[in-house]
Write a protein that holds these residues in place. Structure first.
Motif, short mmCIF file in Angstrom:
data_model
loop_
_atom_site.label_atom_id
_atom_site.label_comp_id
_atom_site.label_asym_id
_atom_site.label_seq_id
_atom_site.Cartn_x
_atom_site.Cartn_y
_atom_site.Cartn_z
N LYS A 18 114.38 96.81 9.75
CA LYS A 18 113.37 97.85 9.86
C LYS A 18 111.99 97.21 9.98
O LYS A 18 111.71 96.21 9.32
CB LYS A 18 113.42 98.73 8.61
CG LYS A 18 112.92 100.14 8.80
CD LYS A 18 113.15 100.97 7.56
CE LYS A 18 114.36 101.83 7.78
NZ LYS A 18 114.48 102.92 6.81
N THR A 23 108.63 102.54 10.96
CA THR A 23 108.65 103.52 12.06
C THR A 23 109.79 103.27 13.05
O THR A 23 110.10 104.13 13.86
CB THR A 23 107.32 103.49 12.85
OG1 THR A 23 107.13 102.18 13.38
CG2 THR A 23 106.15 103.89 11.97
N LYS A 24 110.40 102.09 12.98
CA LYS A 24 111.48 101.76 13.93
C LYS A 24 112.41 100.74 13.30
O LYS A 24 112.07 100.07 12.34
CB LYS A 24 110.89 101.24 15.24
CG LYS A 24 109.95 100.08 15.07
CD LYS A 24 109.01 99.96 16.26
CE LYS A 24 107.76 99.18 15.94
NZ LYS A 24 106.74 99.90 15.21
N MET A 44 116.61 99.29 20.02
CA MET A 44 115.42 99.63 19.25
C MET A 44 115.44 101.13 19.05
O MET A 44 115.53 101.88 20.02
CB MET A 44 114.17 99.21 20.02
CG MET A 44 112.89 99.34 19.22
SD MET A 44 112.70 98.07 17.96
CE MET A 44 112.50 96.62 18.98
N GLU A 45 115.36 101.56 17.79
CA GLU A 45 115.42 102.99 17.50
C GLU A 45 114.18 103.45 16.76
O GLU A 45 113.76 102.83 15.79
CB GLU A 45 116.65 103.30 16.61
CG GLU A 45 117.97 103.10 17.29
CD GLU A 45 119.13 103.44 16.37
OE1 GLU A 45 118.93 103.65 15.17
OE2 GLU A 45 120.26 103.48 16.88
N TRP A 46 113.60 104.55 17.26
CA TRP A 46 112.54 105.26 16.57
C TRP A 46 113.16 106.54 16.00
O TRP A 46 114.32 106.83 16.29
CB TRP A 46 111.42 105.61 17.53
CG TRP A 46 110.50 104.48 17.86
CD1 TRP A 46 109.29 104.22 17.28
CD2 TRP A 46 110.67 103.46 18.86
NE1 TRP A 46 108.72 103.10 17.86
CE2 TRP A 46 109.54 102.62 18.82
CE3 TRP A 46 111.68 103.17 19.78
CZ2 TRP A 46 109.38 101.53 19.66
CZ3 TRP A 46 111.53 102.08 20.61
CH2 TRP A 46 110.39 101.27 20.55
N ASN A 47 112.41 107.31 15.22
CA ASN A 47 112.96 108.54 14.63
C ASN A 47 113.54 109.50 15.66
O ASN A 47 114.57 110.11 15.42
CB ASN A 47 111.90 109.27 13.81
CG ASN A 47 111.60 108.54 12.52
OD1 ASN A 47 112.41 107.77 12.03
ND2 ASN A 47 110.41 108.75 11.98
N GLY A 50 115.10 106.04 21.40
CA GLY A 50 115.25 104.59 21.39
C GLY A 50 115.73 104.09 22.73
O GLY A 50 115.84 104.85 23.69
#
Length: 104
Positions: A18, A23-24, A44-47, A50
């Protein structure tokens, strides 16, 4: 009428880091269909979204990652690793991440 066999998809998580600002997250997974290795993917993942960052083929390869700060990620991998895809940055809703690859 023949019943279609359902395909079983599974993943084995290698990396889950994280960002310092939470935030990602960057994840690396080995992916399998019906127990057979397909490839290894880095995402890569955001809320709310991604993107795929890197892919390679090779089960059991050494790979890790660390955040330098909120917008700089370092991916550390074994020296003989050949990537099918390896992005140098990722961008989502105004948040840009620079990605650096370093071999061991």
């Amino acid at each position: 009428m023949k019943n279609k066999k359902e395909i079983e998809f599974s993943m084995f998580e290698l990396v889950n880091v994280k960002s310092p600002d939470n935030t990602k997250v960057f994840k690396v997974n080995e992916e399998f269909t019906d127990g057979n290795y397909i490839h290894t993917s880095g995402i890569m993942e955001w809320n709310s979204g991604g993107a795929g960052i890197m892919y390679f083929t090779g089960k059991g390869k050494r790979i890790s990652a660390k955040w330098i700060d909120n917008n700089n990620l370092e991916i550390i991998h074994e020296s003989n690793l050949i990537f099918d895809k390896n992005e140098n940055e990722s961008f989502f809703q105004g948040d840009k991440v620079k990605i650096e690859y370093k071999s061991e």
